[in-house]
Design a protein around this motif. Structure first.
Motif, PDB file in Angstrom:
ATOM      1  N   ASN A   1      -5.394 -10.037  -8.825  1.00 53.13           N
ATOM      2  CA  ASN A   1      -5.848  -9.464  -7.556  1.00 53.13           C
ATOM      3  C   ASN A   1      -4.890  -8.389  -7.039  1.00 53.13           C
ATOM      4  N   ALA A   2      -4.355  -7.585  -7.962  1.00 54.53           N
ATOM      5  CA  ALA A   2      -3.368  -6.564  -7.589  1.00 54.53           C
ATOM      6  C   ALA A   2      -4.045  -5.226  -7.302  1.00 54.53           C
ATOM      7  N   TRP A   3      -4.901  -5.210  -6.308  1.00 58.55           N
ATOM      8  CA  TRP A   3      -5.621  -3.992  -5.954  1.00 58.55           C
ATOM      9  C   TRP A   3      -4.743  -3.096  -5.082  1.00 58.55           C
ATOM     10  N   PRO A   4      -4.762  -1.798  -5.315  1.00 55.21           N
ATOM     11  CA  PRO A   4      -3.969  -0.900  -4.477  1.00 55.21           C
ATOM     12  C   PRO A   4      -4.573  -0.773  -3.089  1.00 55.21           C
ATOM     13  N   ALA A   5      -3.705  -0.552  -2.092  1.00 52.96           N
ATOM     14  CA  ALA A   5      -4.186  -0.375  -0.728  1.00 52.96           C
ATOM     15  C   ALA A   5      -4.861   0.976  -0.547  1.00 52.96           C
ATOM     16  N   ASP A   6      -4.437   1.978  -1.326  1.00 51.65           N
ATOM     17  CA  ASP A   6      -4.997   3.324  -1.220  1.00 51.65           C
ATOM     18  C   ASP A   6      -6.410   3.355  -1.794  1.00 51.65           C
ATOM     19  N   PRO A   7      -7.429   3.745  -1.026  1.00 50.19           N
ATOM     20  CA  PRO A   7      -8.808   3.715  -1.520  1.00 50.19           C
ATOM     21  C   PRO A   7      -9.059   4.645  -2.701  1.00 50.19           C
ATOM     22  N   ILE A   8      -8.395   5.796  -2.750  1.00 50.72           N
ATOM     23  CA  ILE A   8      -8.586   6.704  -3.882  1.00 50.72           C
ATOM     24  C   ILE A   8      -8.012   6.091  -5.150  1.00 50.72           C
ATOM     25  N   ALA A   9      -6.864   5.444  -5.030  1.00 50.32           N
ATOM     26  CA  ALA A   9      -6.287   4.764  -6.196  1.00 50.32           C
ATOM     27  C   ALA A   9      -7.216   3.663  -6.697  1.00 50.32           C
TER      28      ALA A   9
END
Length: 402
Positions: A79-87
């Motif tokens: 569950n290591a999703w980036p906080a930046d939406p573009i990333a």
């Protein structure tokens, strides 16, 4: 409250059965909403294949669909999703780029008559367009409306990295055989989509065009995940769940134990996910059962209230069950969903920082004692179920088969 009896599927004649392929991503919140559609199509006699990562094989195989292994690079395991939406969007694009050759290795030699695909599975649409086959998006969340591009997407495209993302997307589309070469159009509106949510949860529903049909949540008993029986001595039942992704919330769970533990007349089911050790919770009161995973629709069908993160799937399931909700949003669109549930008149919102034992307990007692909430919840339950669920979704898919 009882869930209506499930209608037996109408089997198609052997000479009319088709090959239907579903292509998904291995995020549980994207897999579960469409599983009953897949089960229904397979039960009707169609040959159904499902391309997804083997990590979710245990969810797919009980539906009767044939798993087509398609390894994913999405960070769902930890569950290591980036906080930046573009990333985050880059992750889905990169996953599609590496998935498409895997899909071609199977479906170029054995093309489906129709492709179903999740909103994050871009490779499926590219494959279908290159083969000239019909395709239908299965959306587990809200869809774009007329004006969405100016009202929402424009803000996203103004973020750092957006231009590079769009350029990379366009370059891939130009080389992968897709016929829709505009990346915004390709990743946004689908020519045909089934929204697996209640229409009541759709922002600006009056501005969604006829390419989208709202079929409501497509639920089953999820027996393969285990059942649940309401204790005979339970006066009322409360389910507490933050879904499958944003569950590293031991402090919140301890507040729930303090709020609802030993609450007279209440039995509590507390789902804590796979990231929290039950030992972190301390002493668990006798009226609380702690689980890492629960068959949520089965419990909600017998519940009197629901503390939820307001993910779209859980919000839809709560409406389908007619259960008053306390929304504790954690990320992404959950804040918008929480506000929508409040606007509909079936929920109260408490942000995590404000979710003390006192606020949770007082809100629960106030919520279940409010006759307007009960009346509105029942009305939305009836509206949601009338949208048709998996039976209607399967009917619509069959209408689109060549």
């Amino acid at each position: 409250m009882r869930v209506p009896a499930r209608r037996e599927p109408v089997r198609v004649a052997p000479d009319m059965s088709k090959h239907i392929a579903m292509v998904g991503v291995p995020a549980v919140s994207h897999v579960l909403p469409g599983l009953e559609v897949i089960r229904e199509l397979a039960a009707r006699g169609h040959r159904v294949t499902y391309a997804n990562d083997p990590a979710v094989a245990h969810l797919i195989e009980p539906t009767g669909a044939e798993l087509v292994p398609c390894t994913s690079t999405l960070p769902v395991a930890d569950n290591a999703w980036p906080a930046d939406p573009i990333a985050a969007m880059d992750l889905f694009l990169d996953d599609a780029i590496q998935a498409l050759p895997q899909l071609r290795a199977v479906y170029d030699a054995d093309p489906a008559d129709l492709y179903l695909y999740d909103i994050g599975a871009y490779g499926a649409r590219a494959l279908a367009e290159s083969q000239g086959r019909p395709f239908v998006q299965l959306s587990p969340t809200f869809v774009a409306w007329k004006g969405y591009e100016d009202e929402v997407a424009a803000q996203l495209w103004a973020l750092p990295g957006a231009d590079a993302h769009r350029a990379k997307f366009a370059e891939w589309l130009a080389s992968c055989g897709a016929t829709t070469l505009d990346s915004d159009a390709f990743s946004g509106r689908s020519p045909r989509a089934l929204a697996l949510i209640p229409r009541a949860m759709q922002p600006n529903a009056d501005r969604v065009d006829d390419s989208v049909t709202f079929v409501g949540p497509c639920l089953g008993d999820r027996a393969s995940l285990g059942g649940w029986t309401r204790p005979a001595d339970a006066g009322k039942v409360l389910l507490v769940s933050l879904g499958s992704a944003y569950t590293r919330q031991a402090a919140f769970y301890r507040e729930c134990l303090a709020a609802f533990g030993n609450l007279p007349g209440w039995h509590v089911v507390l789902q804590i996910g796979k990231y929290v050790d039950p030992a972190e919770l301390g002493e668990v009161p006798a009226n609380v059962e702690v689980r890492s995973w629960v068959p949520q629709p089965a419990i909600l069908a017998q519940a009197d209230a629901f503390v939820t993160h307001a993910g779209m799937g859980s919000s839809a399931e709560g409406l389908h069950a007619g259960v008053p909700m306390i929304a504790v949003p954690q990320a992404a669109e959950q804040f918008m969903n929480a506000d929508r549930l409040v606007e509909l008149g079936v929920a109260r919102r408490i942000d995590t920082a404000d979710a003390t034992a006192e606020s949770l307990r007082s809100t629960l007692l106030e919520l279940v004692a409010d006759p307007d909430v009960a009346r509105t919840s029942a009305g939305l339950r009836d509206e949601t179920r009338a949208e048709g669920g998996s039976t209607r979704a399967a009917d619509l898919v069959e209408e689109l088969l060549p």
